[in-house]
Enzyme design. Structure first.
Site, PDB file in Angstrom:
ATOM      1  CE1 TYR A 109      -4.168  -1.761   0.294  1.00  0.00           C
ATOM      2  CE2 TYR A 109      -2.908  -3.185   1.752  1.00  0.00           C
ATOM      3  CZ  TYR A 109      -4.032  -2.946   0.988  1.00  0.00           C
ATOM      4  OH  TYR A 109      -5.012  -3.896   0.901  1.00  0.00           O
ATOM      5  CB  VAL A 155       8.470   4.034   5.231  1.00  0.00           C
ATOM      6  CG1 VAL A 155       8.897   4.990   6.333  1.00  0.00           C
ATOM      7  CG2 VAL A 155       7.077   3.478   5.524  1.00  0.00           C
ATOM      8  CE  LYS A 214       1.832   3.524   5.522  1.00  0.00           C
ATOM      9  NZ  LYS A 214       1.031   2.789   6.538  1.00  0.00           N
ATOM     10  CG  ASP A 224      -1.750  -5.080  11.766  1.00  0.00           C
ATOM     11  OD1 ASP A 224      -1.531  -6.307  11.709  1.00  0.00           O
ATOM     12  OD2 ASP A 224      -1.455  -4.293  10.849  1.00  0.00           O
ATOM     13  CG  ASP A 254       0.646   0.013  10.311  1.00  0.00           C
ATOM     14  OD1 ASP A 254      -0.344   0.738  10.083  1.00  0.00           O
ATOM     15  OD2 ASP A 254       1.002  -0.895   9.557  1.00  0.00           O
ATOM     16  N   GLY A 265      -3.304   1.904  11.658  1.00  0.00           N
ATOM     17  CA  GLY A 265      -4.336   1.954  10.631  1.00  0.00           C
ATOM     18  C   GLY A 265      -5.571   1.141  10.953  1.00  0.00           C
TER      19      GLY A 265
END
Length: 490
Positions: free
Chosen positions: A112, A115, A130, A224, A242, A244
């Site tokens: 996706y 970085v 990112k 995650d 992260d 997300g």
């Protein structure tokens, strides 16, 4: 629930969708990590379209978030204001990222985004930026990508969480500027190539438990937790990043939560039960992976065994009894009986940082810097030695390449100096070069019509040249004359 005995794997049950029995031979057991590069690196995605869809029937409408000018992204303020910077000129064709940052290297990339390690032209400090690979495909895709910014802002400032500096969108692409951390725990383990020392494992476990306790105290679930989302900082300190897939418990969007990597997924997530215990289970599998150099299964019987509290003894035999007991508490199948991050931090082995952990980190960092300094010193000494031994070779410009001297043409058939160690009687009578050349001339399949002296080889250097006989002539005839000759009776 009855625990399986050692060497007796539990039956395939415990999930709403059990794995069929004929999949038992797909993954016969647990295995070590494969040596080599990044085992989880994904293939590059196809290039995405750089513009929004255009209709032939309706006039094109450009959404407000697809403007070329950069706009700050933040959920703390109601309006999205344009991004301003002293070094940014909107009239130039370069983007805000290209004008305000000096790209140094690429730290990583995925399916996706990618970085970069950058240096800001505003303050001269190092950051990590990112950048998503593809632009927003629509309002839902934009909302899903901007959720990572909202997750960072909900987490806030914590020494064991990656800090977000700012985020902006430009041309439908999202950028996140965060603090610069070291490599991820996944990259560190793959560079190490074996099981990490238990002293490091205890330090990593305590740091991530502190980060999870900070999230869980605010009603947030990461969902995650895995080695790729854990980053190393100075002196071996770990930071969780992260966000997300971050979910706020009790909010309206909790029912639309997404699961992370299936290798680290808690068993209750398959039933739609989201809670803070899922992060503890994922962290337990992470510690099991890095402490035992174990390849976590994607599915099959091994995946089921780990979700039923089964720890493979062939991997955990080298761990201390304290670490095995902590792993058993974190990998409890029942989320109600699973230990929380706060309860784990209250244990004696995790209550205070162990003093030898800091000494280990400092020694490893000093050794790494010393090795880099030694390599630079050896390179400098080699360069100085080359300059002293050959002082003029590096001052004068390189000349044109020398052409080797030409050699006179030689003819093996006419060279009478060649000799052979074979027995002359075994290969037949000896022939002179003149005889060999005349035989070759007579055996030519397509005779020439006229002999031209310039077509012959230049044999002026040869001592003796054989006399040339008359060459046969050839008169061209057409097919009609040949046909008439064949019909003429002899």
């Amino acid at each position: 629930m009855t625990m399986p005995t050692e060497g007796t794997p539990p039956p395939l049950s415990g999930t709403p969708i059990p794995v069929p029995a004929y999949f038992r031979h797909a993954e016969p057991g647990f295995s070590l990590k494969r040596p080599g590069g990044l085992s989880r690196s994904l293939p590059p995605r196809p290039p995405a379209k750089g513009c929004i869809p255009v209709s032939r029937l309706f006039p094109p409408r450009t959404p407000g978030w697809h403007q070329p000018q950069p706009r700050r992204v933040s959920f703390l303020c109601e309006t999205s204001e344009p991004l301003q910077s002293p070094g940014y000129d909107p009239s130039r064709p370069e983007s805000f990222f290209q004008q305000n940052f000096q790209r140094l290297s690429r730290l990583g990339h995925g399916s996706y985004g990618e970085v970069f390690k950058v240096r800001s032209k505003e303050d001269g400090r190092l950051y990590a930026v990112k950048r998503y690979m593809s632009p927003f495909r629509g309002p839902k895709d934009r909302t899903r990508k901007l959720a990572e910014v909202g997750g960072h802002e909900k987490v806030g400032q914590h020494p064991h969480c990656v800090r977000l500096e700012r985020a902006w969108e430009e041309g439908g692409i999202l950028y996140l500027q965060t603090e610069l951390c070291g490599p991820s725990l996944q990259q560190h383990c793959e560079a190490w190539g074996a099981s990490l020392p238990e002293a490091q494992v205890w330090g990593y476990l305590r740091d991530i438990l502190l980060a999870l306790d900070h999230l869980h105290s605010q009603g947030l679930v990461h969902l995650d937790v895995k080695p790729a989302n854990i980053f190393l900082g100075p002196r071996g300190r770990c930071k969780l990043g992260d966000f997300g897939l971050l979910v706020e418990l009790g909010s309206a969007g909790a029912g639309e939560a997404q699961e992370g990597d299936p290798r680290y997924m808690a068993p209750e997530l398959l039933q739609g039960s989201y809670g803070t215990a899922a992060d503890v289970f994922s962290l337990g599998l992470t510690i099991l992976e890095v402490a035992c150099n174990m390849e976590l299964p994607h599915g099959g019987e091994g995946w089921q065994q780990l979700r039923q509290g089964y720890l493979p003894p062939e991997f955990t035999a080298g761990l201390s009894s304290e670490l095995r007991s902590v792993l058993a508490m974190m990998l409890e199948p029942d989320p109600q009986l699973r230990a929380t991050a706060e309860a784990l931090l209250a244990l004696p082995m995790l209550r205070q940082p162990r003093p030898w952990n800091v000494l280990w980190y400092m020694a490893a960092e000093a050794l790494s810097r010393g090795w880099a300094l030694w390599q630079a010193l050896v390179t400098l000494l080699c360069w100085l030695w080359h300059g002293l031994v050959h002082p003029a070779s590096w001052l004068q410009p390189p000349g044109p390449p020398a052409t080797p001297p030409g050699s006179p043409p030689c003819s093996p058939l006419l060279d009478s100096t060649l000799s052979s160690s074979w027995d002359n009687d075994s290969i037949g009578p000896s022939l002179s070069p003149e005889t060999v050349l005349s035989r070759i001339t007579r055996r030519t399949s397509t005779p020439r019509g006229r002999y031209i002296p310039r077509d012959a080889l230049d044999l002026t250097d040869v001592d003796s040249e054989p006399p040339r006989g008359p060459c046969p002539t050839f008169e061209p005839r057409n097919l009609l004359s040949l046909f008439e000759d064949s019909l003429d009776p002899a």
